[in-house]
Write an enzyme that holds these catalytic residues in place. Structure first.
Site, mmCIF file in Angstrom:
data_model
loop_
_atom_site.group_PDB
_atom_site.id
_atom_site.type_symbol
_atom_site.label_atom_id
_atom_site.label_comp_id
_atom_site.label_asym_id
_atom_site.label_seq_id
_atom_site.Cartn_x
_atom_site.Cartn_y
_atom_site.Cartn_z
ATOM 1 N N ASN A 87 0.763 -1.254 -0.005
ATOM 2 C CA ASN A 87 -0.012 0.082 0.052
ATOM 3 C C ASN A 87 0.859 1.304 0.035
ATOM 4 O O ASN A 87 0.372 2.322 -0.564
ATOM 5 C CB ASN A 87 -0.886 -0.008 1.276
ATOM 6 C CG ASN A 87 -1.484 1.247 1.568
ATOM 7 O OD1 ASN A 87 -2.352 1.989 0.947
ATOM 8 N ND2 ASN A 87 -0.945 1.883 2.699
ATOM 9 N N TYR A 153 3.752 9.720 -11.104
ATOM 10 C CA TYR A 153 2.795 8.873 -10.265
ATOM 11 C C TYR A 153 2.148 7.843 -11.146
ATOM 12 O O TYR A 153 2.049 6.641 -10.875
ATOM 13 C CB TYR A 153 1.874 9.635 -9.536
ATOM 14 C CG TYR A 153 1.146 9.137 -8.518
ATOM 15 C CD1 TYR A 153 1.537 8.628 -7.389
ATOM 16 C CD2 TYR A 153 -0.282 8.778 -8.834
ATOM 17 C CE1 TYR A 153 0.662 8.072 -6.193
ATOM 18 C CE2 TYR A 153 -1.380 8.282 -8.224
ATOM 19 C CZ TYR A 153 -0.637 7.660 -6.617
ATOM 20 O OH TYR A 153 -1.306 7.205 -5.929
#
Length: 241
Positions: A87, A153
């Site tokens: 995560n 990203y």
């Protein structure tokens, strides 16, 4: 026997929501954090208050040798992980012409290299011990459709999808599943500075998602019921795609 689940970046945001959702279930949680020890301890306390078993691990997922050493030591001491939830991640946004090289490197090193750095030390022990385990990688809607100001990203999160799909093929014969969750815009620290009312206009559901809505999917993917579900990308996004 209690199954152990490693959750990276569990001190806040989606990682914390996952830890709290799993707390009442029959897992022993390993909660990693990078620098925010106080937030990690708060998460640990909340997990235990919900009846969960958990311990903390300080870890820089961008540091390969550190991950190799700490994860290997933890496995040797406490046993092999059943589940890994990758995560932890960061965003450093800017329009591409203004995207500095260190912003590119930092995001790729953390988000994409972190996938390798976390999973490489833990996969062989799972195979050798015949663990019919679960690997869940958090990607992003940005990794599917791209997003303005997030070339770095989006690249990292798209890379996670490709890596997860390939790893799923390799591990399927070992009864280990590998899946991606690609959240849309979730209400966390990373989104609190967004122009929320404008953002809602591009979401058909007209609201941000919650960490719990992602966490419940993690819980399903960890379950025995999800044993035949692998190599998938599931996007929790309120209808954005």
């Amino acid at each position: 026997m209690t199954k152990t689940v490693l959750i990276t970046g569990a001190s806040r945001g989606i990682g914390k929501a996952i830890a709290l959702y799993l707390a009442p279930l029959d897992y022993e949680l390993v909660l990693t954090y990078h620098t925010n020890e106080s937030a990690a301890k708060e998460t640990l306390s909340e997990v235990k208050a919900l009846g969960g078993q958990a311990r903390l691990m300080q870890l820089d997922i961008s540091h390969r040798s550190d991950c190799q050493r700490r994860l290997s030591e933890d496995i040797e001491k406490n046993g092999v992980y059943y589940g890994i939830v990758c995560n932890a991640g960061i965003a450093e946004d800017a329009p591409f012409p203004l995207l500095e090289g260190d912003m590119w490197d930092h995001v790729i090193d953390t988000n994409l290299d972190g996938f390798y750095n976390i999973l490489h030390p833990v996969v062989m022990p799972m195979i050798e011990n015949r663990i019919r385990g679960r690997i869940i990688a958090l990607s992003s809607i940005s990794g599917i459709i791209g997003n303005r100001g997030q070339v770095n990203y989006s690249a990292a999160k798209a890379g996670i999808i490709g890596a997860s799909k390939a790893l799923a093929v390799e591990l399927a014969k070992h009864k280990i599943t590998v899946n991606c969750i690609a959240p849309g815009i979730i209400e966390t620290d990373m989104t609190k500075n967004l122009p929320i009312e404008e953002v809602k206009k591009i979401i058909p559901a007209r609201r941000l998602g919650t960490g719990r809505e992602v966490a419940s999917l993690v819980a399903y993917l960890l379950s025995e019921d999800a044993a035949y579900l692998t190599r998938q990308v599931i996007s929790v996004n309120g209808g954005m795609i």
